[in-house]
Enzyme design. Sequence first.
Site, PDB file in Angstrom:
ATOM      1  CG  ASP A   1       2.461  -7.427  10.220  1.00 40.53           C
ATOM      2  OD1 ASP A   1       1.396  -7.491  10.860  1.00 40.53           O
ATOM      3  OD2 ASP A   1       3.114  -6.365  10.117  1.00 40.53           O
TER       4      ASP A   1
ATOM      5  CG  HIS B   1      -0.972  -8.485  -0.587  1.00 40.17           C
ATOM      6  ND1 HIS B   1      -2.020  -8.154  -1.412  1.00 40.17           N
ATOM      7  CD2 HIS B   1      -1.473  -8.472   0.664  1.00 40.17           C
ATOM      8  CE1 HIS B   1      -3.095  -7.932  -0.688  1.00 40.17           C
ATOM      9  NE2 HIS B   1      -2.800  -8.134   0.587  1.00 40.17           N
TER      10      HIS B   1
HETATM   11  P1  IMP Z   1      -1.961  -6.854   9.707  1.00 41.87           P
HETATM   12  O1  IMP Z   1      -1.160  -6.083  10.705  1.00 41.87           O
HETATM   13  O2  IMP Z   1      -1.145  -7.790   8.894  1.00 41.87           O
HETATM   14  O3  IMP Z   1      -3.151  -7.520  10.323  1.00 41.87           O
HETATM   15  O4  IMP Z   1      -2.569  -5.855   8.639  1.00 41.87           O
HETATM   16  C1  IMP Z   1      -2.619  -4.473   8.868  1.00 41.87           C
HETATM   17  C2  IMP Z   1      -3.725  -3.832   8.106  1.00 41.87           C
HETATM   18  O5  IMP Z   1      -3.440  -3.898   6.719  1.00 41.87           O
HETATM   19  C3  IMP Z   1      -5.096  -4.435   8.276  1.00 41.87           C
HETATM   20  O6  IMP Z   1      -5.744  -3.908   9.388  1.00 41.87           O
HETATM   21  C4  IMP Z   1      -5.772  -3.993   7.001  1.00 41.87           C
HETATM   22  O7  IMP Z   1      -6.252  -2.707   7.131  1.00 41.87           O
HETATM   23  C5  IMP Z   1      -4.644  -3.992   6.013  1.00 41.87           C
HETATM   24  N1  IMP Z   1      -4.618  -5.209   5.217  1.00 41.87           N
HETATM   25  C6  IMP Z   1      -3.960  -6.366   5.474  1.00 41.87           C
HETATM   26  N2  IMP Z   1      -4.163  -7.257   4.491  1.00 41.87           N
HETATM   27  C7  IMP Z   1      -4.978  -6.642   3.604  1.00 41.87           C
HETATM   28  C8  IMP Z   1      -5.549  -7.050   2.365  1.00 41.87           C
HETATM   29  O8  IMP Z   1      -5.374  -8.173   1.882  1.00 41.87           O
HETATM   30  N3  IMP Z   1      -6.319  -6.122   1.748  1.00 41.87           N
HETATM   31  C9  IMP Z   1      -6.549  -4.877   2.240  1.00 41.87           C
HETATM   32  N4  IMP Z   1      -6.046  -4.457   3.388  1.00 41.87           N
HETATM   33  C10 IMP Z   1      -5.263  -5.334   4.064  1.00 41.87           C
END
Ligand code: IMP
Length: 202
Positions: free
Chosen positions: A75, A187
């Site tokens: 996440d 990250h």
């Molecule tokens: P999640 O809940 O981990 O899927 O991520 C939440 C949100 O963070 C995603 O919908 C993206 O908008 C953003 N996000 C996650 N990983 C990345 C990345 O590597 N680059 C840019 N945005 C990210």
Amino acid sequence: MLKILIATNNPHKAAELAQILPRLTAGGRAIEYLSLADFPAVPAPEETGLTLEENALIKAKAGRAATGLISIADDTGLLVDALDGAPGVHSGRYAYPDRTDYPANNEKLLKELKNISLEKRTARFKTVAAIILPDGQTATTEGIVEGKIAAEYSGTNGFGYDPLFIVTSLGKTMAQLTMEEKNKISHRALAFARMAEIIKKL
Ligand code: IMP
């Protein structure tokens, strides 16, 4: 052969992890990485956690429950200092509470930071990776990349907030990096480098 499920429904994350993980764990025990594309009937869990760690564990546990495999998930949140750490755990549903819309999220971020100067637009991406081990125990690791939120978009690679996130150490946005370059410093790569040390001991 050890089988490990990468429990993500996000194709961008799946592609990054498909490059990151086999490299980091190569040379040890042979591992077959499966994804949720191999289990199309598995529903996406509700991400109801209040922290990145809780949500990473929810996703990894759902993958484990559906497949019985060792499961890993991540996440990720974008934490912007001038917004007191927002959008943080709500990064996916920043613009709309019920869905993820990358362009709308980016536009909202630009709007919220409209009157903030570049030097005060400091931010970081934080990934928490979670694993459910064969005995059901859990472990988490994290990775952080420091940067700034640009006032305009640059680059077309990556996904999500990448076109607005200037990586401090490189002076480029994440979206200006190839996937190869992003996967060396991101990250997600850092969190999974630490996770690889746990996987290697399995
Ligand atoms: P999640 O809940 O981990 O899927 O991520 C939440 C949100 O963070 C995603 O919908 C993206 O908008 C953003 N996000 C996650 N990983 C990345 C990345 O590597 N680059 C840019 N945005 C990210």
